[in-house]
Design a protein around this motif. Structure first.
Motif, PDB file in Angstrom:
ATOM      1  N   THR A   6      -8.343  16.250  -2.120  1.00  0.00           N
ATOM      2  CA  THR A   6      -9.668  16.502  -1.496  1.00  0.00           C
ATOM      3  C   THR A   6      -9.832  17.901  -1.268  1.00  0.00           C
ATOM      4  OG1 THR A   6      -8.646  16.412   0.965  1.00  0.00           O
ATOM      5  CG2 THR A   6      -9.510  14.249  -0.291  1.00  0.00           C
ATOM      6  N   GLU A   8      -9.644  19.634   1.163  1.00  0.00           N
ATOM      7  CA  GLU A   8      -8.842  20.190   2.126  1.00  0.00           C
ATOM      8  C   GLU A   8      -7.634  20.922   1.601  1.00  0.00           C
ATOM      9  OE1 GLU A   8      -7.964  16.511   4.219  1.00  0.00           O
ATOM     10  OE2 GLU A   8      -9.944  16.952   5.605  1.00  0.00           O
ATOM     11  N   CYS A   9      -7.526  20.738   0.327  1.00  0.00           N
ATOM     12  CA  CYS A   9      -6.337  21.527  -0.559  1.00  0.00           C
ATOM     13  C   CYS A   9      -6.287  23.098  -0.149  1.00  0.00           C
ATOM     14  CB  CYS A   9      -6.474  21.028  -1.901  1.00  0.00           C
ATOM     15  SG  CYS A   9      -5.289  22.159  -3.136  1.00  0.00           S
ATOM     16  N   CYS A  58      -3.650  15.955   1.818  1.00  0.00           N
ATOM     17  CA  CYS A  58      -5.014  15.980   1.455  1.00  0.00           C
ATOM     18  C   CYS A  58      -5.079  15.106   0.071  1.00  0.00           C
ATOM     19  CB  CYS A  58      -5.413  17.446   1.038  1.00  0.00           C
ATOM     20  SG  CYS A  58      -4.621  18.305  -0.186  1.00  0.00           S
TER      21      CYS A  58
END
Length: 87
Positions: A6, A8-9, A58
């Motif tokens: 995602t 959020e990486c 993530c």
């Protein structure tokens, strides 16, 4: 199911070398997982190694690739066959 990364990486670079199928690569902004190569580490490990090392959690299941454990094992077998033929 294949996994996905995602947004959020944080691009920490720890997941890519852990993937035994070379399914993870650097994308335009974040790392990406090739769903055609991801077996959730079935055939190699008991748990997905990218998830084990990810510091931000993530890497969820990719809902677009609904695969059973048996299908993941078949994908693993096919990937290993191709790898052995290329060697």
């Amino acid at each position: 199911m294949a996994l996905m990364i995602t947004d959020e990486c944080i691009n920490c670079d720890v997941c890519e070398p852990e993937c035994p199928n070379d399914a993870i690569s650097q994308g335009i902004e974040i790392y990406e997982i090739n769903p055609n190569s991801c077996t959730e580490c079935v055939g190699h490990y008991d748990t997905p190694q990218c998830r084990e090392v990810c510091p931000v959690d993530c890497i969820p299941l990719n809902p677009e690739f609904n695969e059973s454990q048996e299908e993941l094992k078949e994908k693993y077998d096919l990937l290993m066959k191709k790898k052995n033929q290329a060697a």
